[in-house]
Design a protein around this motif. Structure first.
Motif, PDB file in Angstrom:
ATOM      1  N   ALA A   1     -45.381  36.115 107.097  1.00  0.00           N
ATOM      2  CA  ALA A   1     -44.377  35.212 106.534  1.00  0.00           C
ATOM      3  C   ALA A   1     -44.925  34.593 105.253  1.00  0.00           C
ATOM      4  CB  ALA A   1     -44.012  34.117 107.529  1.00  0.00           C
ATOM      5  N   VAL A   2     -44.134  34.646 104.191  1.00  0.00           N
ATOM      6  CA  VAL A   2     -44.544  34.106 102.894  1.00  0.00           C
ATOM      7  C   VAL A   2     -43.594  32.971 102.507  1.00  0.00           C
ATOM      8  CG1 VAL A   2     -44.707  34.593 100.424  1.00  0.00           C
ATOM      9  CG2 VAL A   2     -45.649  36.217 102.088  1.00  0.00           C
ATOM     10  N   PHE A   3     -44.194  31.862 102.068  1.00  0.00           N
ATOM     11  CA  PHE A   3     -43.428  30.700 101.620  1.00  0.00           C
ATOM     12  C   PHE A   3     -43.727  30.464 100.143  1.00  0.00           C
ATOM     13  CE2 PHE A   3     -43.743  30.392 106.126  1.00  0.00           C
ATOM     14  CZ  PHE A   3     -42.573  29.781 106.554  1.00  0.00           C
ATOM     15  N   MET A   4     -42.709  30.600  99.319  1.00  0.00           N
ATOM     16  CA  MET A   4     -42.853  30.423  97.879  1.00  0.00           C
ATOM     17  C   MET A   4     -42.343  29.035  97.501  1.00  0.00           C
ATOM     18  SD  MET A   4     -41.312  34.204  96.970  1.00  0.00           S
ATOM     19  CE  MET A   4     -41.083  33.838  95.232  1.00  0.00           C
ATOM     20  N   LEU A   5     -43.180  28.277  96.828  1.00  0.00           N
ATOM     21  CA  LEU A   5     -42.820  26.917  96.430  1.00  0.00           C
ATOM     22  C   LEU A   5     -42.805  26.835  94.911  1.00  0.00           C
ATOM     23  CD1 LEU A   5     -42.165  24.030  97.192  1.00  0.00           C
ATOM     24  CD2 LEU A   5     -44.618  23.571  97.396  1.00  0.00           C
ATOM     25  N   GLY A   6     -41.613  26.740  94.341  1.00  0.00           N
ATOM     26  CA  GLY A   6     -41.480  26.634  92.894  1.00  0.00           C
ATOM     27  C   GLY A   6     -40.872  27.865  92.268  1.00  0.00           C
ATOM     28  N   ASP A   7     -40.162  27.632  91.160  1.00  0.00           N
ATOM     29  CA  ASP A   7     -39.492  28.720  90.441  1.00  0.00           C
ATOM     30  C   ASP A   7     -40.466  29.386  89.477  1.00  0.00           C
ATOM     31  OD1 ASP A   7     -37.441  30.383  89.667  1.00  0.00           O
ATOM     32  OD2 ASP A   7     -36.016  28.752  89.365  1.00  0.00           O
ATOM     33  N   CYS A   8     -40.108  30.580  89.036  1.00  0.00           N
ATOM     34  CA  CYS A   8     -40.857  31.271  87.988  1.00  0.00           C
ATOM     35  C   CYS A   8     -40.052  31.118  86.704  1.00  0.00           C
ATOM     36  CB  CYS A   8     -41.027  32.744  88.331  1.00  0.00           C
ATOM     37  SG  CYS A   8     -41.930  33.024  89.874  1.00  0.00           S
ATOM     38  N   GLN A   9     -40.642  30.431  85.735  1.00  0.00           N
ATOM     39  CA  GLN A   9     -39.881  30.029  84.563  1.00  0.00           C
ATOM     40  C   GLN A   9     -40.758  30.056  83.324  1.00  0.00           C
ATOM     41  OE1 GLN A   9     -38.121  26.155  85.095  1.00  0.00           O
ATOM     42  NE2 GLN A   9     -36.433  26.619  83.727  1.00  0.00           N
ATOM     43  N   TYR A  10     -40.219  30.593  82.226  1.00  0.00           N
ATOM     44  CA  TYR A  10     -40.920  30.553  80.943  1.00  0.00           C
ATOM     45  C   TYR A  10     -40.400  29.334  80.194  1.00  0.00           C
ATOM     46  CZ  TYR A  10     -42.840  31.961  76.439  1.00  0.00           C
ATOM     47  OH  TYR A  10     -43.541  31.987  75.255  1.00  0.00           O
TER      48      TYR A  10
ATOM     49  N   LEU B   1     -48.808  30.504 101.865  1.00  0.00           N
ATOM     50  CA  LEU B   1     -48.080  29.494 101.104  1.00  0.00           C
ATOM     51  C   LEU B   1     -48.451  29.658  99.640  1.00  0.00           C
ATOM     52  CD1 LEU B   1     -46.333  26.984 100.727  1.00  0.00           C
ATOM     53  CD2 LEU B   1     -48.327  25.583 101.338  1.00  0.00           C
ATOM     54  N   LEU B   2     -47.467  29.988  98.826  1.00  0.00           N
ATOM     55  CA  LEU B   2     -47.690  30.209  97.401  1.00  0.00           C
ATOM     56  C   LEU B   2     -47.064  29.074  96.596  1.00  0.00           C
ATOM     57  CD1 LEU B   2     -46.819  34.018  97.207  1.00  0.00           C
ATOM     58  CD2 LEU B   2     -49.004  32.934  97.744  1.00  0.00           C
ATOM     59  N   PHE B   3     -47.763  28.616  95.573  1.00  0.00           N
ATOM     60  CA  PHE B   3     -47.241  27.537  94.749  1.00  0.00           C
ATOM     61  C   PHE B   3     -47.474  27.854  93.279  1.00  0.00           C
ATOM     62  CE2 PHE B   3     -51.322  26.551  96.698  1.00  0.00           C
ATOM     63  CZ  PHE B   3     -52.155  26.390  95.593  1.00  0.00           C
ATOM     64  N   ARG B   4     -46.563  27.333  92.453  1.00  0.00           N
ATOM     65  CA  ARG B   4     -46.657  27.560  91.013  1.00  0.00           C
ATOM     66  C   ARG B   4     -47.568  26.549  90.343  1.00  0.00           C
ATOM     67  NH1 ARG B   4     -46.645  30.165  87.972  1.00  0.00           N
ATOM     68  NH2 ARG B   4     -45.059  29.923  86.380  1.00  0.00           N
ATOM     69  N   LYS B   5     -47.580  25.315  90.839  1.00  0.00           N
ATOM     70  CA  LYS B   5     -48.386  24.249  90.242  1.00  0.00           C
ATOM     71  C   LYS B   5     -49.442  23.802  91.241  1.00  0.00           C
ATOM     72  CE  LYS B   5     -44.722  21.785  89.491  1.00  0.00           C
ATOM     73  NZ  LYS B   5     -43.818  20.689  89.097  1.00  0.00           N
ATOM     74  N   THR B   6     -50.655  23.605  90.744  1.00  0.00           N
ATOM     75  CA  THR B   6     -51.747  23.186  91.630  1.00  0.00           C
ATOM     76  C   THR B   6     -51.435  21.858  92.301  1.00  0.00           C
ATOM     77  OG1 THR B   6     -53.285  24.313  90.147  1.00  0.00           O
ATOM     78  CG2 THR B   6     -54.226  22.779  91.732  1.00  0.00           C
TER      79      THR B   6
ATOM     80  N   ARG C   1     -53.118  31.060 104.359  1.00  0.00           N
ATOM     81  CA  ARG C   1     -53.698  31.103 103.016  1.00  0.00           C
ATOM     82  C   ARG C   1     -52.804  30.297 102.077  1.00  0.00           C
ATOM     83  NH1 ARG C   1     -55.675  37.303 101.701  1.00  0.00           N
ATOM     84  NH2 ARG C   1     -57.688  37.211 102.779  1.00  0.00           N
ATOM     85  N   GLN C   2     -53.428  29.446 101.246  1.00  0.00           N
ATOM     86  CA  GLN C   2     -52.707  28.680 100.236  1.00  0.00           C
ATOM     87  C   GLN C   2     -53.200  29.150  98.873  1.00  0.00           C
ATOM     88  OE1 GLN C   2     -52.000  24.379 101.243  1.00  0.00           O
ATOM     89  NE2 GLN C   2     -53.645  24.764 102.718  1.00  0.00           N
ATOM     90  N   LEU C   3     -52.311  29.744  98.095  1.00  0.00           N
ATOM     91  CA  LEU C   3     -52.693  30.401  96.847  1.00  0.00           C
ATOM     92  C   LEU C   3     -51.632  30.177  95.771  1.00  0.00           C
ATOM     93  CD1 LEU C   3     -53.502  33.819  98.535  1.00  0.00           C
ATOM     94  CD2 LEU C   3     -55.249  32.259  97.658  1.00  0.00           C
TER      95      LEU C   3
END
Length: 823
Positions: free
Chosen positions: A732-741, A685-690, A718-720
């Motif tokens: 399996a990978v779960f992406m939470l949140g966009d990648c944005q400048y 599980l991947l996240f952009r914001k803590t 794993r949560q990273l």
């Protein structure tokens, strides 16, 4: 030569043409004159001239014929030399190569023997591909290996080390493998011990740790060899010191900006001393405090302001009661009154209605407002009120931001008040007591944290803070100009303060600068044993290297070559070599000063007489749809040409499932994740914001509890963050949140140009690099997946539509994407 002034000679008639009597008389007269040995001047002169003319013509004719024949023969024996050399002085050119012109002694027989041994000892699934063999057998001084995600580079590097040590006899202390992070170093050491063990090579864990290093652990002993610095400590490792003799094992994460208590103590003490010693620094800090504490204005025409402005009169009627409630909360928490702030209830007119303040700060000539501390219950209400205290406070804050033109300090929480009180009381050892937000940063941080972040970025680019600040410009009235002026003073003072400690302390940035190209003469002070390990370098993740590290590497390699054969006397490992492995699509640390440009222009970065380039395009991790989706996300970024990965090995046989892109739904995400986990798959599980980690954990209680009951080596969840997941994988990978400048950084754009980074003529090179990095970060996250990838993104706000977002590049028409947003 005849005399032009002389009288002309008479014309004489030849004897044969005279009459008979005159001819006889001339003959008798001539004989008489001859007998008397007398001369007739006119006859002599005329005869001599005529004879000379006839003789000259005859002699010239005969002489030409004879001379031409003799001269032609002589000319065949004579070489005529003409000097056509330039008259300018001859000056030798400079050899700027970092390496000697040599080749690794790899015979065909040795290669054959090594391949046979690898085939015998490694399983069939671990046999190198043709491209990997090219890496292993590279014989040139410099080698650039472009290795995409899942390319199997680690095993190839281990085999390269095995070849150098076991088959060519290179000493271990002549080689270094460089990794960037603690986890990657740990994994590489484990693989190294395993493979060397198959060859019955007695490599101990201590030897392996000595061989596989970080840049930081190599620079520390160099600095400690200088006079007076034998006990030097790295600032980055303060508070986490290892026992004596093991300091070189310290592993500093170059991407970790967090400061611990021991580091803060040094920063605060330096700040206190400088504040007392330098009036200009004290003046700058005072102005920065005023700027930082003042409530930031907002546009009165903003829709949210307009909505709250409609209740201005009602808010004013309940304001005094609201002030009482807020002050009671502060008093109960022991945070009010605040030393240095005079309590008062002066009134401020907002849109014709009167509101109240809580106090006055005389030193800054500003009113003080107390906020609603976030630790208090968000449901707390005044008796009989319809809104919560938090909501009433938010309305008042918005009205003051939009319509108050007086200096106003708004203390948002109890901790901010305590920091301000300490600073006002002169307790500077506690730090400046306020936060500052540099333009382009996402949030305000304590002033000294902001100093350290900015100085670290500048130094990572290979620049000196004071010199860089002197070349920066800011618009009139921009508080960042004050910030960077103060930073230049503080950075210089901090260096001196740290060196004055016992034992002395120095930042890693300063260490690298001491031995970079601008201070290359310092390298001549080092003993041979400190340089030898850099002779044969293998560097992983080279796309994340900083300009400062590149400068140190080039200076070190140049010094190794300068010392020549004497450095390698009595050793098998001769000369020097460099092998760098990386993937410009996985460069995601530009916000810290790293740049993929050095990897992309490798042959210009490290000049070499000969060079090898290897492309590892086989992906042994992910199924093809995952690969294609990830590459689609970065296709618009500048990149090394010719990169197109293919699923290989076991990955080639996996089912091709598209990457699914969905609207954010934490409940649905948790359900799908649990389904994969229950099937026995590994999950990431991947996240952009803590903050998202805590939110999603509420829906994953069962999985988290099951994981806690498992041994560490058997856990499958794993949560990273997106950044910390690099190098890892899961089914399996779960992406939470966009990648944005989300911002623009004026100061980073300036120092980027000073460092020579970015495209020529680009006024905002750092911003441009970050827009590319947004796409690369999404690539890294997607390529962690073996079989399944789910990407949950929030719907963009009105303002966010104009910002670069990686999810906007998703093309649902492609077979490798399944775009389910809006359904």
């Amino acid at each position: 030569m005849s005399d032009p002034t002389a009288e002309p000679l008479p014309t004489l008639t030849p004897p044969a043409e005279l009459p008979l009597l005159r001819r006889l008389f001339a003959r008798l007269l001539g004989r008489g004159l001859s007998g008397l040995q007398a001369q007739h001047r006119e006859s002599f002169t005329l005869g001599h001239a005529s004879g000379q003319q006839q003789g000259h013509a005859l002699g010239e004719e005969v002489g030409f014929e004879r001379g031409h024949a003799e001269g032609l023969q002589a000319g065949r024996q004579v070489l005529v030399i003409r000097d056509s050399r330039a008259q300018t002085p001859a000056v030798p050119g400079q050899d700027l190569n970092l390496f000697d012109d040599w080749r690794l002694p790899l015979s065909a027989e040795l290669k054959k023997r090594f391949k046979a041994d690898v085939a015998q000892r490694l399983p069939a699934t671990a046999q190198p591909s043709a491209a990997q063999w090219k890496l292993i057998f590279s014989d040139t001084p410099s080698t650039c290996v472009v290795a995409g995600a899942g390319a199997g580079k680690s095993t190839s590097l281990v085999l390269r080390l095995l070849l150098l040590h076991r088959y060519l006899g290179f000493e271990l202390d002549a080689m270094t493998v460089v990794t960037f992070t603690r986890e990657s170093r740990k994994d590489f050491i484990q693989r190294l011990l395993q493979v060397f063990g198959l060859w019955q090579l007695a490599l101990t864990p201590v030897q392996a740790r000595e061989l596989v290093r970080t840049f930081h652990s190599r620079i520390l002993p160099m600095v400690r060899s200088l006079p007076g610095l034998s006990q030097l400590q790295a600032f980055e490792t303060l508070g986490g010191e290892l026992p004596a003799g093991r300091e070189q094992e310290a592993e500093s994460n170059p991407f970790d900006l967090r400061l611990n208590d021991a580091q803060r103590q040094q920063l605060n003490q330096c700040y206190s001393d400088l504040l007392k010693a330098n009036p200009r620094f004290a003046e700058l800090v005072g102005e920065l405090r005023r700027q930082a504490l003042q409530l930031k204005p907002v546009d009165p025409d903003h829709p949210e302001v307009q909505k709250r402005a409609q209740v201005t009169q009602l808010a004013a009627q309940r304001d005094e009661e609201l002030c009482d409630v807020i002050e009671d909360l502060w008093f109960a928490a022991g945070a009010w009154p605040v030393a240095g702030i005079e309590p008062c209830r002066e009134t401020v007119e907002i849109r014709g209605s009167c509101f109240h303040v809580h106090g006055r700060l005389a030193g800054l000539d500003a009113w003080v407002m107390l906020g609603f501390d976030p630790r208090e219950s968000a449901q707390y209400q005044r008796p009989g009120a319809k809104l919560t205290v938090r909501a009433e406070w938010a309305v008042k804050r918005t009205l003051f931001q939009a319509y108050c033109d007086k200096p106003l300090i708004w203390l948002d929480n109890y901790a901010a008040a305590q920091r301000l009180a300490a600073a006002l009381a002169g307790d500077a050892v506690a730090g400046p007591g306020f936060e500052y937000k540099v333009k382009g940063e996402l949030a305000a941080v304590p002033l000294l944290d902001a100093f350290m972040a900015a100085s670290s970025f500048i130094e990572n680019l290979g620049l000196e803070v004071g010199n860089a600040v002197a070349q920066m410009t800011f618009p009139p009235g921009d508080p960042d100009a004050l910030f960077f002026e103060a930073l230049a003073l503080y950075a210089q003072a901090l260096e001196g303060h740290l060196l004055a400690q016992s034992p002395p302390v120095m930042t890693y940035n300063r260490m690298f600068a001491l031995f970079g190209e601008t201070n290359a003469e310092n390298l001549q002070l080092l003993p041979d044993p400190l340089l030898r390990p850099l002779a044969h370098l293998l560097i992983d993740e080279f796309q994340d290297v900083s300009p400062q590290i590149v400068s140190w590497l080039r200076a070190s390699l140049a010094e190794i070559r300068r010392r020549g054969p004497q450095l390698h006397l009595g050793r098998t490992a001769q000369h020097a070599s460099l092998m760098c492995v990386g993937d410009d699509w996985q460069s995601i640390y530009g916000w810290r000063g790293s740049s993929p440009s050095f990897f992309m222009a490798f042959t210009k970065t490290f000049l070499s007489p000969s060079h090898t380039r290897v492309m590892l395009t086989d992906n042994y991790r992910s199924q093809q749809h995952v690969i294609d989706a990830a590459e689609h996300l970065v296709k618009g970024t500048p990149a090394i040409a010719g990169k197109k990965a293919s699923a290989s090995g076991l990955a080639a046989g996996l089912e091709q499932v598209p990457v699914k892109v969905l609207d954010r739904d934490d409940v649905a995400l948790a359900q799908t994740l649990k389904a994969h986990y229950d099937r026995g798959e590994t999950v990431m599980l991947l996240f952009r914001k803590t903050s998202d980690k805590a939110l999603i954990s509420e829906h994953l209680c069962d999985v988290i509890a099951a994981e806690a009951a498992q041994p560490a080596n058997q856990r499958r969840l794993r949560q990273l963050t997106y950044h910390s997941a690099k190098g890892l994988q899961a089914d399996a990978v779960f992406m939470l949140g966009d990648c944005q400048y989300q911002t623009s950084s004026p100061y980073k754009n300036q120092v980027y140009r000073l460092a020579g980074l970015g495209r020529a003529g680009d006024a905002m090179p750092f911003d441009a690099a970050q827009k590319d990095e947004v796409q690369r970060l999404a690539y890294v996250a997607v390529t962690r997946a073996v079989s399944h990838c789910y990407w949950y993104v929030e719907r963009p706000t009105v303002d966010a539509h104009r910002l670069p977002r990686a999810s906007s590049l998703v093309d649902g028409r492609q077979p490798f994407f399944e775009d389910l947003r809006g359904q």
